[in-house]
Design a protein around this motif. Sequence first.
Motif, PDB file in Angstrom:
ATOM      1  N   ASP A   1       0.808  -1.221   0.000  1.00 53.17           N
ATOM      2  CA  ASP A   1       0.000   0.000   0.000  1.00 53.17           C
ATOM      3  C   ASP A   1       0.839   1.268   0.000  1.00 53.17           C
ATOM      4  OD1 ASP A   1      -2.612  -1.391   0.287  1.00 53.17           O
ATOM      5  OD2 ASP A   1      -1.760  -1.994   2.204  1.00 53.17           O
ATOM      6  N   VAL A   2       1.911   1.282  -0.770  1.00 54.93           N
ATOM      7  CA  VAL A   2       2.766   2.453  -0.887  1.00 54.93           C
ATOM      8  C   VAL A   2       2.687   2.974  -2.308  1.00 54.93           C
ATOM      9  CG1 VAL A   2       5.115   3.335  -0.724  1.00 54.93           C
ATOM     10  CG2 VAL A   2       4.331   1.593   0.885  1.00 54.93           C
ATOM     11  N   GLN A   3       2.570   4.279  -2.445  1.00 56.85           N
ATOM     12  CA  GLN A   3       2.521   4.911  -3.758  1.00 56.85           C
ATOM     13  C   GLN A   3       3.640   5.936  -3.878  1.00 56.85           C
ATOM     14  OE1 GLN A   3      -1.658   6.285  -3.493  1.00 56.85           O
ATOM     15  NE2 GLN A   3      -1.951   5.225  -5.440  1.00 56.85           N
ATOM     16  N   LEU A   4       4.086   6.165  -5.109  1.00 63.06           N
ATOM     17  CA  LEU A   4       5.030   7.237  -5.401  1.00 63.06           C
ATOM     18  C   LEU A   4       4.267   8.341  -6.118  1.00 63.06           C
ATOM     19  CD1 LEU A   4       8.209   5.348  -6.674  1.00 63.06           C
ATOM     20  CD2 LEU A   4       7.702   6.179  -4.380  1.00 63.06           C
ATOM     21  N   LEU A   5       4.317   9.543  -5.579  1.00 66.52           N
ATOM     22  CA  LEU A   5       3.633  10.682  -6.168  1.00 66.52           C
ATOM     23  C   LEU A   5       4.664  11.653  -6.716  1.00 66.52           C
ATOM     24  CD1 LEU A   5       1.004  11.379  -3.350  1.00 66.52           C
ATOM     25  CD2 LEU A   5       0.843   9.772  -5.260  1.00 66.52           C
TER      26      LEU A   5
ATOM     27  N   SER B   1       7.573  13.259  -9.364  1.00 63.84           N
ATOM     28  CA  SER B   1       8.736  12.747 -10.064  1.00 63.84           C
ATOM     29  C   SER B   1       9.976  13.530  -9.673  1.00 63.84           C
ATOM     30  CB  SER B   1       8.529  12.818 -11.588  1.00 63.84           C
ATOM     31  OG  SER B   1       8.323  14.167 -11.983  1.00 63.84           O
ATOM     32  N   GLY B   2      11.126  12.930  -9.947  1.00 62.86           N
ATOM     33  CA  GLY B   2      12.388  13.622  -9.728  1.00 62.86           C
ATOM     34  C   GLY B   2      12.619  14.041  -8.295  1.00 62.86           C
ATOM     35  N   TRP B   3      13.079  15.282  -8.141  1.00 61.29           N
ATOM     36  CA  TRP B   3      13.439  15.802  -6.826  1.00 61.29           C
ATOM     37  C   TRP B   3      12.227  15.924  -5.900  1.00 61.29           C
ATOM     38  CZ3 TRP B   3      18.616  17.019  -5.912  1.00 61.29           C
ATOM     39  CH2 TRP B   3      19.448  17.086  -7.040  1.00 61.29           C
ATOM     40  N   THR B   4      11.046  16.026  -6.449  1.00 59.39           N
ATOM     41  CA  THR B   4       9.853  16.216  -5.619  1.00 59.39           C
ATOM     42  C   THR B   4       9.010  14.943  -5.520  1.00 59.39           C
ATOM     43  OG1 THR B   4       8.721  17.150  -7.547  1.00 59.39           O
ATOM     44  CG2 THR B   4       9.715  18.696  -5.999  1.00 59.39           C
ATOM     45  N   THR B   5       9.650  13.792  -5.658  1.00 62.66           N
ATOM     46  CA  THR B   5       8.945  12.526  -5.456  1.00 62.66           C
ATOM     47  C   THR B   5       8.539  12.400  -3.988  1.00 62.66           C
ATOM     48  OG1 THR B   5      10.175  11.432  -7.216  1.00 62.66           O
ATOM     49  CG2 THR B   5       9.139  10.017  -5.566  1.00 62.66           C
ATOM     50  N   VAL B   6       7.308  11.986  -3.754  1.00 62.20           N
ATOM     51  CA  VAL B   6       6.786  11.819  -2.392  1.00 62.20           C
ATOM     52  C   VAL B   6       6.261  10.404  -2.232  1.00 62.20           C
ATOM     53  CG1 VAL B   6       4.987  12.530  -0.765  1.00 62.20           C
ATOM     54  CG2 VAL B   6       6.222  14.257  -2.101  1.00 62.20           C
ATOM     55  N   TYR B   7       6.574   9.786  -1.095  1.00 63.88           N
ATOM     56  CA  TYR B   7       6.042   8.469  -0.768  1.00 63.88           C
ATOM     57  C   TYR B   7       4.749   8.642   0.015  1.00 63.88           C
ATOM     58  CZ  TYR B   7      10.478   6.445  -2.215  1.00 63.88           C
ATOM     59  OH  TYR B   7      11.566   6.049  -2.947  1.00 63.88           O
ATOM     60  N   LYS B   8       3.714   7.938  -0.424  1.00 65.37           N
ATOM     61  CA  LYS B   8       2.425   7.971   0.263  1.00 65.37           C
ATOM     62  C   LYS B   8       2.115   6.585   0.812  1.00 65.37           C
ATOM     63  CE  LYS B   8      -2.534   8.720  -0.486  1.00 65.37           C
ATOM     64  NZ  LYS B   8      -3.578   9.040  -1.505  1.00 65.37           N
ATOM     65  N   LEU B   9       1.940   6.491   2.117  1.00 66.14           N
ATOM     66  CA  LEU B   9       1.595   5.232   2.767  1.00 66.14           C
ATOM     67  C   LEU B   9       0.150   5.315   3.238  1.00 66.14           C
ATOM     68  CD1 LEU B   9       4.762   5.774   3.293  1.00 66.14           C
ATOM     69  CD2 LEU B   9       4.556   3.933   4.965  1.00 66.14           C
ATOM     70  N   SER B  10      -0.648   4.342   2.831  1.00 63.63           N
ATOM     71  CA  SER B  10      -2.057   4.347   3.205  1.00 63.63           C
ATOM     72  C   SER B  10      -2.233   3.924   4.655  1.00 63.63           C
ATOM     73  CB  SER B  10      -2.836   3.392   2.303  1.00 63.63           C
ATOM     74  OG  SER B  10      -2.503   2.047   2.625  1.00 63.63           O
ATOM     75  N   PRO B  11      -3.377   4.214   5.270  1.00 64.02           N
ATOM     76  CA  PRO B  11      -3.628   3.737   6.635  1.00 64.02           C
ATOM     77  C   PRO B  11      -3.518   2.226   6.746  1.00 64.02           C
ATOM     78  CG  PRO B  11      -5.214   5.412   6.016  1.00 64.02           C
ATOM     79  CD  PRO B  11      -4.449   5.078   4.770  1.00 64.02           C
ATOM     80  N   ALA B  12      -3.852   1.501   5.656  1.00 67.17           N
ATOM     81  CA  ALA B  12      -3.750   0.036   5.682  1.00 67.17           C
ATOM     82  C   ALA B  12      -2.306  -0.401   5.851  1.00 67.17           C
ATOM     83  CB  ALA B  12      -4.325  -0.556   4.394  1.00 67.17           C
ATOM     84  N   ALA B  13      -1.371   0.324   5.204  1.00 66.72           N
ATOM     85  CA  ALA B  13       0.045  -0.009   5.342  1.00 66.72           C
ATOM     86  C   ALA B  13       0.494   0.200   6.764  1.00 66.72           C
ATOM     87  CB  ALA B  13       0.881   0.840   4.394  1.00 66.72           C
ATOM     88  N   GLY B  14      -0.006   1.270   7.399  1.00 68.78           N
ATOM     89  CA  GLY B  14       0.367   1.521   8.780  1.00 68.78           C
ATOM     90  C   GLY B  14      -0.195   0.477   9.711  1.00 68.78           C
ATOM     91  N   ALA B  15      -1.418   0.007   9.424  1.00 62.40           N
ATOM     92  CA  ALA B  15      -2.046  -0.981  10.295  1.00 62.40           C
ATOM     93  C   ALA B  15      -1.272  -2.284  10.317  1.00 62.40           C
ATOM     94  CB  ALA B  15      -3.485  -1.231   9.841  1.00 62.40           C
ATOM     95  N   LYS B  16      -0.601  -2.597   9.193  1.00 62.08           N
ATOM     96  CA  LYS B  16       0.186  -3.827   9.132  1.00 62.08           C
ATOM     97  C   LYS B  16       1.432  -3.746   9.990  1.00 62.08           C
ATOM     98  CE  LYS B  16      -1.371  -4.693   4.398  1.00 62.08           C
ATOM     99  NZ  LYS B  16      -0.975  -4.763   2.989  1.00 62.08           N
ATOM    100  N   GLY B  17       1.849  -2.518  10.335  1.00 59.46           N
ATOM    101  CA  GLY B  17       3.094  -2.373  11.069  1.00 59.46           C
ATOM    102  C   GLY B  17       2.935  -2.229  12.562  1.00 59.46           C
ATOM    103  N   GLY B  18       1.749  -2.039  13.080  1.00 61.46           N
ATOM    104  CA  GLY B  18       1.607  -1.842  14.517  1.00 61.46           C
ATOM    105  C   GLY B  18       0.188  -2.067  14.981  1.00 61.46           C
ATOM    106  N   LYS B  19      -0.008  -2.314  16.261  1.00 63.94           N
ATOM    107  CA  LYS B  19      -1.319  -2.645  16.801  1.00 63.94           C
ATOM    108  C   LYS B  19      -2.276  -1.460  16.746  1.00 63.94           C
ATOM    109  CE  LYS B  19       0.459  -6.200  19.949  1.00 63.94           C
ATOM    110  NZ  LYS B  19       0.582  -6.625  21.369  1.00 63.94           N
ATOM    111  N   SER B  20      -1.744  -0.264  16.868  1.00 60.78           N
ATOM    112  CA  SER B  20      -2.627   0.888  16.958  1.00 60.78           C
ATOM    113  C   SER B  20      -3.175   1.329  15.613  1.00 60.78           C
ATOM    114  CB  SER B  20      -1.879   2.062  17.592  1.00 60.78           C
ATOM    115  OG  SER B  20      -0.908   2.557  16.695  1.00 60.78           O
TER     116      SER B  20
END
Length: 392
Positions: free
Chosen positions: A314-318, A320-339
């Motif tokens: 659930d990670v996206q790249l928004l 291009s180039g120097w202004t590339t941003v990583y977007k992590l969805s709430p679902a990706a966060g839920a997989k990493g921790g209980k909260s």
Amino acid sequence: MSTNKTSRKRLLLVSAAVAAVAGSVAAGTALAAGPALPAVSAESLLARALNSHTQTFTGTVQSTVDLGLPSQLVSQLPSALASAGGKGGPAGSAAADPQSQQAEQQLLSLLSGTHSFDLAVDGQNRQSFSSSDTGRTVRFVHNGTEAWTYDSQTNQAVQYTNISPDEAKTQPSAPAMTTPADAARLLQQIAPFSSVRVDGDSMVAGRQVYVLVVSPKGNGSTVGDVRLSVDAKTFMPLGVQVDPSDGGSPIADVRFTSVSYAPPAASTFDFTLPQGAKLTTRSVADLGHGTAGKPGKPAESKAPQGGQHPNANDVQLLGSGWTTVYKLSPAAGAKGGKSGSPLSELGALQDLGHAVPGGTLFTTKAFNVLVTSNGTVYAGAVTPAYLENLAK
């Protein structure tokens, strides 16, 4: 996933990460320039730096990194990451591997302050790296079919055996990824989004160098420019400096303080186990990086080409180039921790952020992270305003 497999992958990730740090680093303090150098175009200079065939040298590299990380964050990151990695799966497996933990801790130590490394290279199959400027000796030696890593903090060493010549580039070699040459390769990927020019010449480590300046096109990046110092005779990159877009002091600086192109002594690549040290031996064939006769390769990452690109977990790249941003969805966060929060494992570190409309913003000199009220994370080497506009 076996511990051996995880250890190898983590070592390669550390290599990439160190490569990513080295790519945002710096050419040293310029000395008085020597005789005028022949004119050269920016495109030609970058091409020569990328194609430099210098594979025999010794030297000392000094790295100064100032990402603007709060001291509380630097001190708590190791324990926070250890907690995040202790929940099973690949990260949990690696948590049981002290060598992986040591590598990560050493990487984190590079995120602030000044450090020096002694390097020696004699072709593809013989490299040596050592650092002891903090009182902790870390050493890596690759000599033909064998390689060793050693950390004095735990007094433990790992020996890798059965390395064939065509596998040399895939073996554990995190320290070898700290040179300015790696920054040149990263600049090649970002060149289509950049303005490139030659800004005269200077001196680094007693060698006359051309100074290549690479600047982002457009606005939004925290990086103002990258200054690559290229040896005028060998075209080997000797330093790279990254300046912030706000005009402040350099974000990072990696440079040779001394360099010699004479062949290193053969004894440079010998490894003697320190007294009382514990030695673990691992065969490359047991590391699970590929099948017999077909060595595996680290996963290749492609430069972002713009737009939104769905990725694993659930990670996206928004952008291009120097202004590339990583977007992590709430679902990706839920997989990493209980909260359910992507930052749930960082506990008290959340207090370092400050409230902004729609979420919490974590700012540093080099990169910024925005966590929205619904748990979505936006992170990149872009300004806070750029992140906030992107999240609207």
